[in-house]
Design an enzyme around this catalytic site. Structure first.
Site, short mmCIF file in Angstrom:
data_model
loop_
_atom_site.label_atom_id
_atom_site.label_comp_id
_atom_site.label_asym_id
_atom_site.label_seq_id
_atom_site.Cartn_x
_atom_site.Cartn_y
_atom_site.Cartn_z
N GLU A 61 -3.54 7.42 -4.07
CA GLU A 61 -3.40 6.17 -3.32
C GLU A 61 -3.28 4.99 -4.29
OE1 GLU A 61 -5.97 5.00 0.36
OE2 GLU A 61 -6.76 3.88 -1.34
N TYR A 64 0.86 -1.19 0.00
CA TYR A 64 0.00 0.00 0.00
C TYR A 64 0.89 1.23 0.00
CZ TYR A 64 -3.01 3.72 1.83
OH TYR A 64 -3.69 4.90 2.00
#
Ligand code: GDP
Ligand code: MN
Length: 384
Positions: free
Chosen positions: A190, A101
Site C-alpha cells: 500500500e 492512494y
C-alpha cells in the site's frame, strides 16, 4: 510479516518505484547527521508497525539539522498506540501538490490480486470507501495472465487523473507495485500517500511517500534477505527466544504452562485449561517429535516466564509414540531440574508404556493423569 516504512520503501526502490532518499536514525544525533548528509528540509518519521503516525505526532518536518535533532528527540520514545518508537527515518522532504492512494492486496472471494486506486489519498482509505465509494477504483488482475499495462491506465483514467505526465508515471508505478507484490510474495502493498510533487516545469513528480508492506510468512523461506528484516527487537523477548530455538510458542497471560503435540491439540489444551477455571501461560506446540532436545527447548522457553506456576504436558501419540515422548521428558528433566509442578497426560500409541516409564522414573514434582480433563484440573489446582 509487516515491514517498517523504510524497509517497504527499500523494496519499492529495488523494483523501480520512486522514493525519497533517506537514512535510519536511532538517536537524535544520528538524525542530525542524516539531515546534514541529505540536505534540508527533511522529514523525521517514527518507524513503528502501525498507521496514523502523522496524527499521533510521529511525523515532523525539519528545516535544519539542529531542528531534525530536536524533532527526533520529540519522536523517539513516543508511544504510538502501544508501539514505542525506537528508530526514525529521516528523508528529504517533498513539496506535495496532490496525495493519492494506491494498493494491491488479495481479494480472497475473487481469488485474485485486487488493485485499489483513488485520488482521495492521504486519509484513511476506509473513510473514502464509506463516504465516497465511487472515488475508489477497483481492478482485479488474473494471476495466470499476469499484469498488463492497460490495467494501470484503466485505474488512472477511472480515478480521473487528467495530467498526461501524471497518468504515465502513476501507471508505471502500478506495474512496478505488481512486480513487488508478486516478486516478494506480499499479502499487501500500500502507498498512502502516493504524491505528486509541485516541482518542475514539466509537471510534478510521482513519489511513494509512505509504505505499508506485508509479506506472506509462509513464503519467507524463499526470501532470505526479507527474513533478515524481521524485527526481533519488536517481539516479546520470550517469543524471540522461542524463535531462536525453533519452538512454536505464543505468550499468554496466565499461570499454567501448556505443551502439546500438534497445533490442534495444543489449542484444545489451552481451551480446556480455561474451561476448568485456569489461565494458560502460553501456547507451545512440540510438533511431531518428542525427542529430549525438543522438550528441553520448549521447557526452557516456558520456564523463562516468571508467571508460570505449573506445567501441563498434553500428548497424543500418533506417529510419535508416547514411550518416546516419556523418555524425552525424563531426559529433559534430568538435564534441567525444574521446580514447578508438572502434570503429564499421555494417550494414543504406546500410552501405557509411556505412563509406566514416567511413574517409575519421574521426579517427585511430576504427576501422570489419564485424561485431558483430569490433567487440566490438576495443573490448574497446582498453579493456585
Ligand atoms: P502515516 O500517518 O503513518 O500514514 O504516515 P505518512 O508517511 O503517510 O505521513 C502522513 C502525512 O504526513 C502525509 O500524508 C503528508 O501529508 C505528511 N508528510 C509526510 N512526509 C512529508 C513530506 O516529505 N513533505 C510534506 N510536506 N509532508 C509530508
Ligand atoms: Mn500513510
Amino acid at each position: 510479516m509487516d515491514l517498517y516504512e523504510f524497509q517497504g520503501k527499500e523494496l519499492f526502490r529495488r523494483v523501480g518505484i520512486p522514493v525519497s532518499e533517506g537514512r535510519l536514525a536511532l538517536t537524535p544525533g544520528e538524525a542530525k547527521e542524516a539531515a546534514r548528509e541529505l540536505g534540508c528540509p527533511v522529514v523525521v518519521k517514527a518507524q513503528v508497525l502501525t498507521g496514523g503516525r502523522g496524527k499521533a505526532g510521529g511525523i515532523k518536518l525539519a528545516e535544519t539539522p539542529a531542528d531534525a535533532e530536536a524533532r527526533a528527540r520529540d519522536i523517539l520514545g513516543l508511544d504510538i498506540r502501544g508501539h514505542v518508537v525506537h528508530q526514525v527515518w529521516v528523508e528529504r522532504a517533498s513539496e506535495i501538490a496532490r496525495e493519492y492512494y494506491l494498493s494491491v492486496t488479495f481479494d480472497r472471494g475473487a481469488k485474485k490480486p485486487l488493485f485499489m486506486f483513488t485520488t482521495q489519498g492521504g486519509i484513511d482509505i476506509e473513510e473514502v470507501a464509506a463516504t465516497n465509494p465511487d472515488a475508489l477504483v477497483r481492478l482485479h488482475v488474473d494471476p495466470l495472465e499476469g499484469y498488463h499495462a492497460w490495467q494501470g491506465r484503466r485505474l488512472v483514467y477511472g480515478a480521473g487523473v487528467t495530467d498526461p505526465g501524471e497518468q504515465k508515471q502513476i501507471a508505471a508505478v502500478v506495474g512496478k507495485l505488481y512486480d513487488a507484490f508478486v516478486g516478494y510474495e506480499a499479502m499487501l502493498c500500500e502507498i498512502n500517500p502516493l504524491i505528486v510533487t509541485t516541482e518542475g516545469e514539466a509537471g510534478g513528480k510521482v513519489l511513494a511517500l509512505d509504505s505499508k508492506f506485508t509479506i506472506d510468512d509462509n513464503a519467507l523461506f524463499r526470501h532470505a534477505e526479507l527474513a533478515e528484516m524481521r524485527d526481533l527487537a519488536a517481539a516479546d523477548p520470550l517469543e524471540r527466544l522461542a524463535r531462536e530455538k525453533g519452538v512454536t510458542y505464543v505468550k499468554l497471560d496466565g499461570e499454567v504452562g501448556v505443551l502439546g503435540n500438534g497445533a490442534g491439540l495444543t489449542m484444545s489444551t489451552v481451551d480446556v485449561v480455561t474451561f476448568v477455571g485456569g489461565r494458560p501461560a502460553n501456547f507451545c506446540d512440540l510438533g511431531g517429535g518428542g525427542d529430549a532436545q525438543g522438550v528441553v527447548d520448549a521447557l526452557s522457553v516456558i520456564t523463562q516466564d516468571p508467571q508460570v506456576r505449573s506445567i501441563f504436558f498434553n500428548i497424543f501419540g500418533g506417529i510419535t509414540r508416547c514411550d518416546e515422548v516419556a523418555r524425552g521428558i525424563l531426559q529433559a528433566l534430568a538435564q534441567m531440574g525444574i521446580e514447578d509442578p508438572i502434570v503429564v497426560r499421555l494417550d494414543g500409541t504406546n500410552a501405557e508404556e509411556g505412563r509406566r516409564l514416567l511413574e517409575e522414573a519421574a521426579p517427585a514434582n511430576l504427576r501422570v493423569e489419564a485424561t485431558m480433563l483430569d490433567g487440566a484440573r490438576r495443573a490448574v489446582e497446582l498453579a493456585a
